[in-house]
Design an enzyme around this catalytic site. Structure first.
Site, PDB file in Angstrom:
ATOM      1  N   HIS A   6       5.203   4.614  12.616  1.00 32.81           N
ATOM      2  CA  HIS A   6       5.262   4.526  11.152  1.00 32.81           C
ATOM      3  C   HIS A   6       6.294   5.548  10.683  1.00 32.81           C
ATOM      4  CE1 HIS A   6       3.052   4.087   7.162  1.00 32.81           C
ATOM      5  NE2 HIS A   6       3.677   5.237   6.966  1.00 32.81           N
TER       6      HIS A   6
ATOM      7  N   ASN B  43       9.534   4.208   3.247  1.00 33.70           N
ATOM      8  CA  ASN B  43       9.332   3.832   4.644  1.00 33.70           C
ATOM      9  C   ASN B  43      10.592   3.149   5.171  1.00 33.70           C
ATOM     10  OD1 ASN B  43       6.521   3.579   3.254  1.00 33.70           O
ATOM     11  ND2 ASN B  43       6.058   3.707   5.424  1.00 33.70           N
TER      12      ASN B  43
ATOM     13  N   HIS C 158       9.231   7.042   8.099  1.00 35.50           N
ATOM     14  CA  HIS C 158       9.857   7.111   6.780  1.00 35.50           C
ATOM     15  C   HIS C 158      11.328   7.464   7.018  1.00 35.50           C
ATOM     16  CE1 HIS C 158       6.297   6.889   3.997  1.00 35.50           C
ATOM     17  NE2 HIS C 158       5.698   7.023   5.166  1.00 35.50           N
TER      18      HIS C 158
ATOM     19  N   CYS D 257       4.923   9.310  -0.378  1.00 35.58           N
ATOM     20  CA  CYS D 257       3.533   9.732  -0.381  1.00 35.58           C
ATOM     21  C   CYS D 257       3.328  10.660  -1.565  1.00 35.58           C
ATOM     22  CB  CYS D 257       3.170  10.440   0.916  1.00 35.58           C
ATOM     23  SG  CYS D 257       1.449  10.981   0.904  1.00 35.58           S
TER      24      CYS D 257
ATOM     25  N   ARG E 139       0.828  -1.206   0.000  1.00 34.26           N
ATOM     26  CA  ARG E 139       0.000   0.000   0.000  1.00 34.26           C
ATOM     27  C   ARG E 139       0.872   1.269   0.000  1.00 34.26           C
ATOM     28  NH1 ARG E 139      -0.472   4.638   2.583  1.00 34.26           N
ATOM     29  NH2 ARG E 139       0.033   3.571   4.521  1.00 34.26           N
ATOM     30  N   ASP E 140       1.591   1.523   1.073  1.00 37.88           N
ATOM     31  CA  ASP E 140       2.366   2.767   1.153  1.00 37.88           C
ATOM     32  C   ASP E 140       3.503   2.734   0.136  1.00 37.88           C
ATOM     33  OD1 ASP E 140       3.016   5.266   2.103  1.00 37.88           O
ATOM     34  OD2 ASP E 140       3.521   4.642   4.125  1.00 37.88           O
TER      35      ASP E 140
HETATM   36  P1  HMG Z   1     -12.921  14.570  -2.983  1.00 33.21           P
HETATM   37  O1  HMG Z   1     -12.570  14.900  -4.382  1.00 33.21           O
HETATM   38  O2  HMG Z   1     -13.072  15.681  -1.993  1.00 33.21           O
HETATM   39  O3  HMG Z   1     -14.170  13.595  -2.954  1.00 33.21           O
HETATM   40  O4  HMG Z   1     -11.801  13.565  -2.452  1.00 33.21           O
HETATM   41  P2  HMG Z   1     -15.698  13.871  -2.806  1.00 33.21           P
HETATM   42  O5  HMG Z   1     -16.142  13.296  -1.496  1.00 33.21           O
HETATM   43  O6  HMG Z   1     -16.000  15.314  -3.081  1.00 33.21           O
HETATM   44  O7  HMG Z   1     -16.284  12.995  -4.018  1.00 33.21           O
HETATM   45  C1  HMG Z   1     -15.929  13.289  -5.342  1.00 33.21           C
HETATM   46  C2  HMG Z   1     -16.172  12.082  -6.227  1.00 33.21           C
HETATM   47  O8  HMG Z   1     -15.279  11.043  -5.822  1.00 33.21           O
HETATM   48  C3  HMG Z   1     -17.558  11.486  -6.139  1.00 33.21           C
HETATM   49  O9  HMG Z   1     -17.889  10.972  -7.420  1.00 33.21           O
HETATM   50  C4  HMG Z   1     -17.391  10.341  -5.179  1.00 33.21           C
HETATM   51  O10 HMG Z   1     -18.325   9.304  -5.366  1.00 33.21           O
HETATM   52  C5  HMG Z   1     -16.021   9.849  -5.549  1.00 33.21           C
HETATM   53  P3  HMG Z   1     -18.907  11.727  -8.389  1.00 33.21           P
HETATM   54  O11 HMG Z   1     -20.159  11.795  -7.578  1.00 33.21           O
HETATM   55  O12 HMG Z   1     -18.267  13.060  -8.612  1.00 33.21           O
HETATM   56  O13 HMG Z   1     -18.909  10.838  -9.568  1.00 33.21           O
HETATM   57  N1  HMG Z   1     -15.379   9.166  -4.425  1.00 33.21           N
HETATM   58  C6  HMG Z   1     -14.865   7.928  -4.441  1.00 33.21           C
HETATM   59  N2  HMG Z   1     -14.737   7.004  -5.423  1.00 33.21           N
HETATM   60  C7  HMG Z   1     -14.177   5.832  -5.078  1.00 33.21           C
HETATM   61  N3  HMG Z   1     -13.736   5.525  -3.838  1.00 33.21           N
HETATM   62  C8  HMG Z   1     -13.832   6.418  -2.848  1.00 33.21           C
HETATM   63  C9  HMG Z   1     -14.401   7.666  -3.145  1.00 33.21           C
HETATM   64  N4  HMG Z   1     -14.641   8.762  -2.392  1.00 33.21           N
HETATM   65  C10 HMG Z   1     -15.231   9.661  -3.180  1.00 33.21           C
HETATM   66  N5  HMG Z   1     -13.394   6.106  -1.628  1.00 33.21           N
HETATM   67  C11 HMG Z   1     -11.111  11.773  -0.998  1.00 33.21           C
HETATM   68  C12 HMG Z   1     -11.831  13.092  -1.090  1.00 33.21           C
HETATM   69  C13 HMG Z   1     -10.891  11.487   0.470  1.00 33.21           C
HETATM   70  C14 HMG Z   1     -11.976  10.705  -1.624  1.00 33.21           C
HETATM   71  C15 HMG Z   1      -9.765  11.911  -1.769  1.00 33.21           C
HETATM   72  O14 HMG Z   1      -9.079  13.000  -1.252  1.00 33.21           O
HETATM   73  C16 HMG Z   1      -8.909  10.687  -1.661  1.00 33.21           C
HETATM   74  O15 HMG Z   1      -9.238   9.637  -2.184  1.00 33.21           O
HETATM   75  N6  HMG Z   1      -7.763  10.800  -0.962  1.00 33.21           N
HETATM   76  C17 HMG Z   1      -6.866   9.686  -0.767  1.00 33.21           C
HETATM   77  C18 HMG Z   1      -5.469  10.142  -0.635  1.00 33.21           C
HETATM   78  C19 HMG Z   1      -4.550   8.980  -0.354  1.00 33.21           C
HETATM   79  O16 HMG Z   1      -4.860   7.815  -0.552  1.00 33.21           O
HETATM   80  N7  HMG Z   1      -3.336   9.309   0.144  1.00 33.21           N
HETATM   81  C20 HMG Z   1      -2.326   8.335   0.462  1.00 33.21           C
HETATM   82  C21 HMG Z   1      -2.621   7.559   1.701  1.00 33.21           C
HETATM   83  S1  HMG Z   1      -2.251   8.442   3.214  1.00 33.21           S
HETATM   84  C22 HMG Z   1      -0.568   8.144   3.490  1.00 33.21           C
HETATM   85  O17 HMG Z   1       0.112   7.637   2.630  1.00 33.21           O
HETATM   86  C23 HMG Z   1       0.005   8.441   4.847  1.00 33.21           C
HETATM   87  C24 HMG Z   1       0.238   7.178   5.695  1.00 33.21           C
HETATM   88  O18 HMG Z   1       1.124   6.280   5.039  1.00 33.21           O
HETATM   89  C25 HMG Z   1       0.816   7.538   7.055  1.00 33.21           C
HETATM   90  C26 HMG Z   1       2.013   8.490   6.992  1.00 33.21           C
HETATM   91  O19 HMG Z   1       3.064   8.130   6.400  1.00 33.21           O
HETATM   92  O20 HMG Z   1       1.827   9.598   7.485  1.00 33.21           O
HETATM   93  C27 HMG Z   1      -1.082   6.439   5.938  1.00 33.21           C
HETATM   94 MG    MG Z   2       3.388   6.451   5.107  1.00 34.99          MG
END
Ligand code: HMG
Ligand code: MG
Length: 304
Positions: A210, A252, A212, A243, A18-19
């Site tokens: 967690h 990581n 990096h 990220c 995933r990450d």
């Molecule tokens: P948004 O654009 O604000 O979404 O994104 P929305 O709620 O306004 O919806 C817009 C459209 O997206 C809609 O479709 C929803 O249905 C669709 P429309 O009606 O326009 O056709 N939609 C989805 N489709 C599929 N699956 C979903 C989904 N949600 C909405 N789940 C949102 C907001 C949160 C969805 C977006 O910002 C997003 O997906 N972000 C994910 C970012 C991400 O994955 N980042 C990496 C992981 S975090 C990380 O790596 C850190 C970590 O490792 C720890 C560390 O190191 O700190 C964990």
């Molecule tokens: Mg991370």
């Protein structure tokens, strides 16, 4: 001076699929991802974060979650997946996921970049997700990103970490994972954050770390966390990762580097280092570049 006590056993929460893979520029075939997860489980990892049910346009590298998850869900391991909202949870539940993670940011800048929300709005988005997941009997992990520093805001006050951690626990998250998303933490700071969380009523046994490895501090930080009593450590096979929404994040902590240290300290993990190194080398061949893990490199060049 007596040496601080270390745990006898550590659970490694493997985040490579995933990450790690969320950050790759090449498209990795779903069969390769499934094989990667299978090999990680075969190497003895009992917790492997498989994918994310996020918006496919935000993280195209994991857009194949629907195809991937059914290929791995019967494996004998915990296979948590990331879900940002109710839509993501519904997708995960449809496929039989039993463990999910929501991912909060401690800072406003990263909440906006990663979730298109303020911190408060993102916590409000998670509330029904955590409630439903708990009602369905799922285990829910809560990530906190940018616990030590933020690329836009600089050093992050400990009070901000405590505030978000307490909220996530109130929402119903079980384990909380403290993310050093851009790898700027140092050991003294790790101890400070853990102590502050304990003082706010969050015991160490519900906390994971967690790290990096951007500044080469991930192992030192891990040791500080172990000395504080932490027993769950996130790591990524071969040191994959980063990220897409924080360009200053590098890989990581490599699972192999972690294993080398834990093995030297006599701490049990149940993971076979040689099999893991072989897996990271196998994946590096598919990605077309060597693993950044020091341990993978060293063991790959060992005289036989
Ligand atoms: P948004 O654009 O604000 O979404 O994104 P929305 O709620 O306004 O919806 C817009 C459209 O997206 C809609 O479709 C929803 O249905 C669709 P429309 O009606 O326009 O056709 N939609 C989805 N489709 C599929 N699956 C979903 C989904 N949600 C909405 N789940 C949102 C907001 C949160 C969805 C977006 O910002 C997003 O997906 N972000 C994910 C970012 C991400 O994955 N980042 C990496 C992981 S975090 C990380 O790596 C850190 C970590 O490792 C720890 C560390 O190191 O700190 C964990
Ligand atoms: Mg991370």
């Amino acid at each position: 001076m007596t040496a601080p006590t270390l745990p006898a056993r550590v659970r490694i929460h493997e985040v490579g699929p995933r990450d790690g893979l969320q950050n790759e520029s090449t498209v990795i075939p779903v069969e390769v991802k499934a094989e990667f997860i299978r090999r990680l489980v075969d190497a003895g990892l009992d917790t492997v974060e498989a994918t994310s049910f996020v918006h496919p346009k935000w993280v195209p590298q994991l857009a194949d979650a629907e195809e991937l998850f059914p290929q791995v869900r019967e494996l004998p391991a915990r296979l948590p997946v990331l879900v940002p909202n109710e839509r993501g949870l519904a997708r995960a539940l449809d496929l039989g996921a039993r463990r999910v993670a929501v991912f909060a940011s401690v800072t406003e800048s990263f909440a906006r970049a990663n979730l298109n929300r303020t911190v408060a709005e993102s916590l409000a988005m998670f509330a029904p997700v955590v409630a439903r997941a708990n009602a369905e009997g799922l285990a829910v992990r809560g990530y906190l990103s940018m616990c030590f520093g933020d690329p836009w805001e600089g050093e992050v006050p400990v009070s901000q970490v405590v505030e978000v951690a307490v909220r996530l626990r109130e929402l119903g998250c079980g384990e909380l994972s403290l993310g050093d998303t851009i790898g700027v933490a140092t050991p003294g700071r790790v101890a400070e954050v853990l102590t502050a969380l304990n003082a706010a009523g969050l015991p160490t046994d519900g906390l994971a770390v967690h790290f990096h490895d951007t500044y080469g501090q991930a192992l030192a930080n891990t040791l500080a966390a172990l000395q504080h009593g932490v027993t769950t450590v996130d790591a990524s096979a071969g040191g994959l990762g980063g990220c897409p929404f924080a360009r200053s994040a590098t890989g990581n902590l490599a699972t192999e580097d972690l294993l080398w240290m834990l093995r030297g300290l006599g701490i049990e993990t149940g993971v076979d280092l040689d099999r893991l190194v072989a897996t990271s080398r196998w994946l590096a061949d598919r990605l077309g570049r060597p693993s950044p893990s020091r341990t993978v490199t060293a063991l790959s060049h060992k005289e036989s």
